[in-house]
Design a protein around this motif. Structure first.
Motif, PDB file in Angstrom:
ATOM      1  N   LEU A   1       0.835  -1.190   0.000  1.00 12.20           N
ATOM      2  CA  LEU A   1       0.000   0.000   0.000  1.00 12.20           C
ATOM      3  C   LEU A   1       0.876   1.248   0.000  1.00 12.20           C
ATOM      4  O   LEU A   1       1.702   1.436   0.905  1.00 12.20           O
ATOM      5  CB  LEU A   1      -0.913  -0.006   1.226  1.00 12.20           C
TER       6      LEU A   1
ATOM      7  N   THR B   1       1.125   5.718  -1.196  1.00 12.23           N
ATOM      8  CA  THR B   1       0.368   6.925  -1.518  1.00 12.23           C
ATOM      9  C   THR B   1       0.420   7.143  -3.024  1.00 12.23           C
ATOM     10  O   THR B   1       1.286   6.601  -3.714  1.00 12.23           O
ATOM     11  CB  THR B   1       0.945   8.163  -0.817  1.00 12.23           C
TER      12      THR B   1
ATOM     13  N   GLN C   1       3.757   8.628  -4.090  1.00 12.19           N
ATOM     14  CA  GLN C   1       4.826   7.647  -4.296  1.00 12.19           C
ATOM     15  C   GLN C   1       4.696   6.967  -5.656  1.00 12.19           C
ATOM     16  O   GLN C   1       5.697   6.743  -6.344  1.00 12.19           O
ATOM     17  CB  GLN C   1       4.794   6.606  -3.169  1.00 12.19           C
TER      18      GLN C   1
ATOM     19  N   ALA D   1      -2.723   2.095  -4.267  1.00  9.52           N
ATOM     20  CA  ALA D   1      -3.114   3.166  -3.360  1.00  9.52           C
ATOM     21  C   ALA D   1      -4.628   3.114  -3.211  1.00  9.52           C
ATOM     22  O   ALA D   1      -5.334   2.594  -4.079  1.00  9.52           O
ATOM     23  CB  ALA D   1      -2.679   4.521  -3.901  1.00  9.52           C
TER      24      ALA D   1
ATOM     25  N   HIS E   1      -7.863   5.602  -2.765  1.00  8.09           N
ATOM     26  CA  HIS E   1      -8.139   7.011  -3.034  1.00  8.09           C
ATOM     27  C   HIS E   1      -9.619   7.336  -2.845  1.00  8.09           C
ATOM     28  O   HIS E   1     -10.487   6.579  -3.289  1.00  8.09           O
ATOM     29  CB  HIS E   1      -7.721   7.321  -4.473  1.00  8.09           C
TER      30      HIS E   1
ATOM     31  N   TYR F   1      -7.357   5.337   3.831  1.00  6.54           N
ATOM     32  CA  TYR F   1      -7.047   5.977   2.560  1.00  6.54           C
ATOM     33  C   TYR F   1      -5.617   6.517   2.575  1.00  6.54           C
ATOM     34  O   TYR F   1      -5.141   7.030   3.590  1.00  6.54           O
ATOM     35  CB  TYR F   1      -8.011   7.133   2.284  1.00  6.54           C
ATOM     36  N   THR F   2      -4.955   6.422   1.422  1.00  2.30           N
ATOM     37  CA  THR F   2      -3.630   7.016   1.280  1.00  2.30           C
ATOM     38  C   THR F   2      -3.659   8.238   0.367  1.00  2.30           C
ATOM     39  O   THR F   2      -2.627   8.859   0.134  1.00  2.30           O
ATOM     40  CB  THR F   2      -2.626   5.993   0.722  1.00  2.30           C
ATOM     41  N   SER F   3      -4.852   8.554  -0.147  1.00  2.00           N
ATOM     42  CA  SER F   3      -5.005   9.691  -1.054  1.00  2.00           C
ATOM     43  C   SER F   3      -6.461  10.147  -1.026  1.00  2.00           C
ATOM     44  O   SER F   3      -7.368   9.319  -0.887  1.00  2.00           O
ATOM     45  CB  SER F   3      -4.610   9.293  -2.478  1.00  2.00           C
TER      46      SER F   3
ATOM     47  N   LYS G   1      -1.126  13.622   8.105  1.00  2.78           N
ATOM     48  CA  LYS G   1      -1.214  12.169   8.292  1.00  2.78           C
ATOM     49  C   LYS G   1      -0.581  11.396   7.143  1.00  2.78           C
ATOM     50  O   LYS G   1      -0.817  10.194   6.994  1.00  2.78           O
ATOM     51  CB  LYS G   1      -2.672  11.760   8.463  1.00  2.78           C
TER      52      LYS G   1
ATOM     53  N   ILE H   1      -1.066  11.656   3.892  1.00  2.00           N
ATOM     54  CA  ILE H   1      -2.013  11.322   2.831  1.00  2.00           C
ATOM     55  C   ILE H   1      -1.853  12.305   1.674  1.00  2.00           C
ATOM     56  O   ILE H   1      -1.776  13.519   1.893  1.00  2.00           O
ATOM     57  CB  ILE H   1      -3.449  11.355   3.373  1.00  2.00           C
ATOM     58  N   SER H   2      -1.817  11.793   0.457  1.00  2.00           N
ATOM     59  CA  SER H   2      -1.690  12.643  -0.728  1.00  2.00           C
ATOM     60  C   SER H   2      -3.017  13.321  -1.052  1.00  2.00           C
ATOM     61  O   SER H   2      -4.082  12.815  -0.705  1.00  2.00           O
ATOM     62  CB  SER H   2      -1.248  11.814  -1.936  1.00  2.00           C
TER      63      SER H   2
END
Length: 306
Positions: free
Chosen positions: A2, A4, A7, A77, A79, A97-99, A126, A128-129
């Motif tokens: 997992l 972002t 990345q 990721a 989103h 969520y990473t985005s 945090k 997160i993108s």
């Protein structure tokens, strides 16, 4: 693994685009993860506020987490697509969520900047993108409808000021795509002169193409032959357009309509040909296999991952 979206974009910029696919239910998630593992290709799994209302955020995130364990070699990721503050801050606070995407594109420039900047501050705290948007796409996606009269292309002269003022990680731009199944009825296609100017002003910055489905004519024909009544003048983003857009900074291509059309085609044909059937699992298995075949082909041919 997992990651972002930031990345993912650092690795793909100018080389390939990462497909960002909306999901609503288990069969889509299974198909997406299985296809990505087979293709050995990174991807972004997206949920919209509409999808969260339909299935509940906890259910969607649990299924995504389960799929990541079932298909352990995937790189992806998670989103939040087309969110407003109530959805975004909930996603940031509760995790998973990473985005996230803040869709303030319908506001004036200053309001868009202010709303985006507030989301960026909370998300970056945090790790997160954040994806922002300039320009408005026409069309229909979930419960969002924008008619052509209220859509407009991204103004290249605004992109530098916007990115600098907001510190967003990627920018969704309006360069001729539209949401939903009724795309491009006028046949205008992508406006590459706008995309080229945006890239000139934002070299190396990740750009996002919403409304990136192809809307294959043969799929529409098969749906209608099986009892559907979809319009036949739709035209999505063509393969050669995608290939041309990637070197110009397009790192993320949103896909929703194509998977919905595939689901419709599989189910209409199945129940047309098997009117004695009523179990949902049989067409569900067919859909997952068709999903995987279509996705792997797109990854290898369209998005330049091979």
């Amino acid at each position: 693994m997992l990651l972002t979206t930031k990345q993912l974009f650092l690795k793909c910029y100018g080389r390939y685009a990462v497909p960002a696919v909306n999901v609503f239910f288990m069969e889509e998630i299974h198909g997406l993860f299985a296809a990505a593992q087979e293709a050995d290709a990174p991807f972004i799994v997206q949920t919209t506020p509409f999808a969260r209302d339909y299935a509940h955020a906890e259910m969607l995130l649990s299924m995504i987490g389960a799929a990541a364990r079932i298909y352990p070699r995937v790189v992806y990721a998670v989103h939040m697509d087309h969110g407003y503050e109530e959805h975004i801050f909930d996603a940031i606070d509760k995790g998973g969520y990473t985005s996230v995407m803040i869709d303030a594109s319908h506001d004036d420039f200053e309001t868009n900047v202010a709303r985006t900047r507030a989301v960026v501050a909370a998300a970056h705290a945090k790790g997160i993108s954040v994806e922002a948007e300039l320009g408005v796409l026409a069309g229909v996606e979930d419960d969002l409808t924008v008619d052509a009269a209220h859509s407009f292309y991204t103004n290249p002269r605004q992109v530098e000021d916007f990115v600098n003022a907001t510190d967003c990680d990627s920018l969704a731009i309006a360069v001729g795509t539209s949401h939903g199944a009724y795309k491009f009825s006028g046949g205008q296609g992508l406006q590459f002169h706008i995309l080229e100017e945006i890239r000139r002003r934002l070299p190396g910055f990740p750009l996002v193409l919403h409304g990136g489905s192809n809307v294959a004519p043969e799929v529409i024909e098969r749906i209608n032959a099986a009892g559907g009544r979809l319009k036949t003048d739709a035209k999505g983003v063509q393969e050669d357009e995608v290939r041309k857009a990637i070197p110009l900074g397009i790192c993320k291509i949103n896909i929703a309509t194509d998977t919905r059309l595939l689901w419709t085609m599989v189910n209409r044909e199945f129940f047309r040909d098997r009117p004695d059937e009523f179990a949902p699992t049989t067409p569900g298995k067919i859909f997952m296999e068709e999903y995987k075949k279509v996705y792997v082909k797109k990854v290898r041919i369209v998005w330049l991952l091979r």
